[in-house]
Design an enzyme around this catalytic site. Structure first.
Site, short mmCIF file in Angstrom:
data_model
loop_
_atom_site.label_atom_id
_atom_site.label_comp_id
_atom_site.label_asym_id
_atom_site.label_seq_id
_atom_site.Cartn_x
_atom_site.Cartn_y
_atom_site.Cartn_z
N ARG A 78 -11.24 -18.31 -8.79
CA ARG A 78 -10.73 -17.06 -9.71
C ARG A 78 -12.46 -17.08 -10.77
O ARG A 78 -12.91 -16.40 -11.12
CB ARG A 78 -9.78 -17.20 -10.27
CG ARG A 78 -9.45 -15.83 -12.25
CD ARG A 78 -7.92 -16.44 -12.30
NE ARG A 78 -8.20 -17.33 -13.27
CZ ARG A 78 -6.43 -17.98 -13.50
NH1 ARG A 78 -5.96 -16.92 -13.31
NH2 ARG A 78 -6.94 -19.32 -14.03
N TYR A 79 -12.58 -18.53 -10.71
CA TYR A 79 -13.53 -18.76 -11.58
C TYR A 79 -15.49 -18.78 -10.84
O TYR A 79 -14.57 -19.64 -9.81
CB TYR A 79 -13.81 -20.09 -12.92
CG TYR A 79 -12.86 -19.96 -13.51
CD1 TYR A 79 -13.23 -19.14 -14.18
CD2 TYR A 79 -11.73 -20.54 -13.62
CE1 TYR A 79 -11.74 -18.89 -16.08
CE2 TYR A 79 -10.79 -20.54 -14.33
CZ TYR A 79 -11.21 -19.86 -15.79
OH TYR A 79 -10.29 -19.78 -16.26
N ARG A 102 -15.65 -22.86 -10.01
CA ARG A 102 -14.68 -23.51 -9.52
C ARG A 102 -13.32 -23.58 -8.56
O ARG A 102 -13.08 -21.82 -8.79
CB ARG A 102 -13.94 -24.53 -11.19
CG ARG A 102 -13.64 -23.26 -11.52
CD ARG A 102 -13.47 -23.89 -12.87
NE ARG A 102 -14.73 -23.71 -13.51
CZ ARG A 102 -15.47 -23.19 -14.27
NH1 ARG A 102 -14.08 -23.43 -15.26
NH2 ARG A 102 -16.66 -22.28 -15.65
N CYS A 111 7.09 -30.43 -6.73
CA CYS A 111 7.15 -31.65 -7.87
C CYS A 111 7.98 -32.79 -8.37
O CYS A 111 9.28 -32.95 -7.56
CB CYS A 111 7.44 -31.12 -9.36
SG CYS A 111 5.57 -30.09 -9.44
N CYS A 145 9.99 -28.87 -14.66
CA CYS A 145 9.87 -28.46 -16.01
C CYS A 145 9.77 -27.09 -15.57
O CYS A 145 9.86 -25.99 -15.06
CB CYS A 145 7.93 -28.02 -16.41
SG CYS A 145 6.98 -29.73 -15.98
N CYS A 182 7.81 -23.41 -15.91
CA CYS A 182 6.32 -23.74 -14.77
C CYS A 182 5.95 -22.36 -14.53
O CYS A 182 6.71 -21.40 -13.96
CB CYS A 182 7.36 -24.32 -13.71
SG CYS A 182 5.92 -24.45 -12.66
N ARG A 218 4.04 -21.83 -11.61
CA ARG A 218 4.15 -21.08 -10.68
C ARG A 218 5.61 -21.71 -10.03
O ARG A 218 6.22 -21.76 -8.95
CB ARG A 218 3.13 -22.60 -10.36
CG ARG A 218 1.79 -22.62 -9.74
CD ARG A 218 0.65 -22.74 -9.16
NE ARG A 218 -0.88 -22.69 -9.57
CZ ARG A 218 -0.69 -24.03 -10.27
NH1 ARG A 218 -0.54 -25.31 -10.31
NH2 ARG A 218 -1.85 -24.04 -10.76
N ASP A 268 2.84 -19.23 -20.86
CA ASP A 268 1.88 -18.50 -19.84
C ASP A 268 3.50 -17.68 -20.22
O ASP A 268 4.15 -18.00 -19.92
CB ASP A 268 2.38 -19.10 -18.77
CG ASP A 268 1.20 -19.54 -18.65
OD1 ASP A 268 -0.15 -18.58 -18.95
OD2 ASP A 268 0.26 -20.54 -17.76
N ASP A 276 -4.13 -18.02 -21.80
CA ASP A 276 -4.16 -17.70 -19.72
C ASP A 276 -4.20 -16.65 -19.77
O ASP A 276 -3.11 -15.98 -19.89
CB ASP A 276 -3.80 -18.80 -18.65
CG ASP A 276 -4.68 -18.91 -17.70
OD1 ASP A 276 -5.81 -19.10 -17.13
OD2 ASP A 276 -4.48 -19.82 -17.58
N LYS A 336 -8.83 -18.23 -18.78
CA LYS A 336 -8.91 -18.89 -20.42
C LYS A 336 -9.52 -18.50 -20.79
O LYS A 336 -11.13 -18.28 -21.45
CB LYS A 336 -9.49 -20.21 -20.31
CG LYS A 336 -8.43 -20.66 -18.63
CD LYS A 336 -8.32 -22.48 -18.73
CE LYS A 336 -7.47 -23.18 -17.71
NZ LYS A 336 -7.62 -22.98 -16.58
#
Length: 387
Positions: free
Chosen positions: A124-125, A128, A137, A141, A144, A146, A305, A342, A349
């Protein structure tokens, strides 16, 4: 702030072991494999130890359709047995509110799926990439980002084409920074993770490798001397942990982070601003100060998010701005994270800061400090600017 009784309680490092598992031997308790095998995943397991609210019980009945439930015994010991508003409990115990979707919410709020030149690799950037190396995981959470692909219970599955991803990186010289995430990369075996890092280090234009992980907090037993020795081979290496509340920083977590730090790994923390978890000043100040005591730099504070079913955990943006405003000038700058949002749909960001610029003109900038006092800074005059 630091004299607040809540701050004084939360700034302490404590061990939760063995807590609700008194029959477990120290050797088993300190094994990350035992912790994973004995994670809390079902409604009967929860009800054995907790008095659930109806909203939580209903949430557990839906947990197999959106995002699985899994809580390591170490982290489960931090959960209050009867308070559904407990800040640790709100992060990992499902609630029926997760089934409610606000019209503004999305399954992929950061637009990652639309920026994948190769499955599993998000570019996306310009310089990076995000490399999704697993969909699992240690614990899940409830907010989350994702949740559409992690834990293995949703309709969408994470597909990572390993060789295609490495080949894309080899032929894309503008990429100099790779972030390993998922899921949680530190769930991979030492050998598997070593092979991934070795392959990345063979690409000349990749300068930095980062790992995003909640393992040091959820599963500090995983941070073994052997893991640290393997990671030390791949410097410069950075690890961003994810800690939201000061109670999560137990003595075991502190010791695990010390092992990573002694191995030369730069540590930062990425928090998510969550309603009823870390949106009060004394709690957040204790979190930031404990992180520094663990040699971890508070890096980002994320506005939550717009993930589907997360409205009960989201605060207003103004809440975050007010929090940063109250911290600025009242603690060391090392303790202050950058508050970011985001941008929905993949905009990246965006820094969010209180407005300290009162006015600007070609001649001067009028500023205010943390006390509200105003100061004038002269701009460079046209003639001087030409010199």
């Amino acid at each position: 702030m630091t004299h607040d009784p809540i701050y004084q309680r939360e700034i302490q490092f404590r061990s939760p072991a063995p807590g609700r598992f008194p029959e477990v031997s120290p050797d088993d308790w300190n094994s990350h494999l035992w912790q994973l095998k004995n994670s809390i995943k079902t409604l009967p397991q929860l009800e054995k130890h907790l008095t659930l609210a109806e909203e939580e019980r209903a949430g557990m009945l839906l947990t197999g359709t959106k995002l699985a439930t899994s809580i390591t015994p170490h982290f489960f010991n931090l959960v209050h047995e009867s308070d559904p508003d407990d800040p640790i409990r709100r992060q990992v115990v499902p609630r029926i509110e997760e089934s409610l979707t606000d019209p503004s919410e999305m399954s992929d709020p950061c637009g990652e799926d639309s920026h994948m030149p190769v499955p599993g690799l998000v570019h996306r950037y310009p310089d990076r990439v995000l490399f999704l190396v697993t969909d699992r995981c240690a614990s899940y959470c409830r907010y989350c980002t994702r949740s559409r692909v992690v834990s293995g219970v949703s309709d969408q599955k994470l597909e990572t084409q390993w060789e295609a991803a490495f080949q894309y990186l080899e032929r894309t010289p503008q990429v100099r920074d790779v972030l390993l995430s998922g899921g949680d990369p530190l769930l991979l075996s030492d050998n598997r993770l070593d092979k991934i890092l070795t392959r990345l280090r063979q690409i000349p234009h990749i300068q930095f490798v980062r790992i995003g992980s909640r393992i040091p907090v959820f599963l500090p037993q995983r941070i073994t001397p052997e893991l640290c020795a393997m990671l030390e081979k791949h410097h410069p290496l950075f690890i961003s942990i994810h800690c939201n509340h000061p109670r999560e920083l137990t003595s075991e977590v502190r010791d695990g982070l010390a092992r990573l730090s002694k191995a030369g790994i730069q540590l930062g923390n990425q928090s998510v601003l969550l309603k009823g978890v870390n949106d009060s000043l004394p709690v957040h100040a204790a979190l930031l100060h404990k992180l520094l005591m663990c040699r971890v730099k508070p890096y980002y504070l994320y506005q939550c998010d717009l993930i589907q079913g997360s409205s009960h955990l989201r605060t207003s943006v103004q809440t975050g701005l007010d929090l940063i405003e109250k911290l600025r000038g009242h603690t060391t700058g090392y303790a202050l994270p950058q508050y970011v949002l985001d941008a929905p749909g993949g905009g990246g960001k965006i820094p969010l800061n209180p407005n300290y610029v009162v006015s600007r003109s070609p001649e001067e900038v009028v500023l205010r400090n943390y006390e509200g006092k105003k100061f004038v800074y002269p701009e460079v005059s046209g003639k001087l600017a030409e010199l």
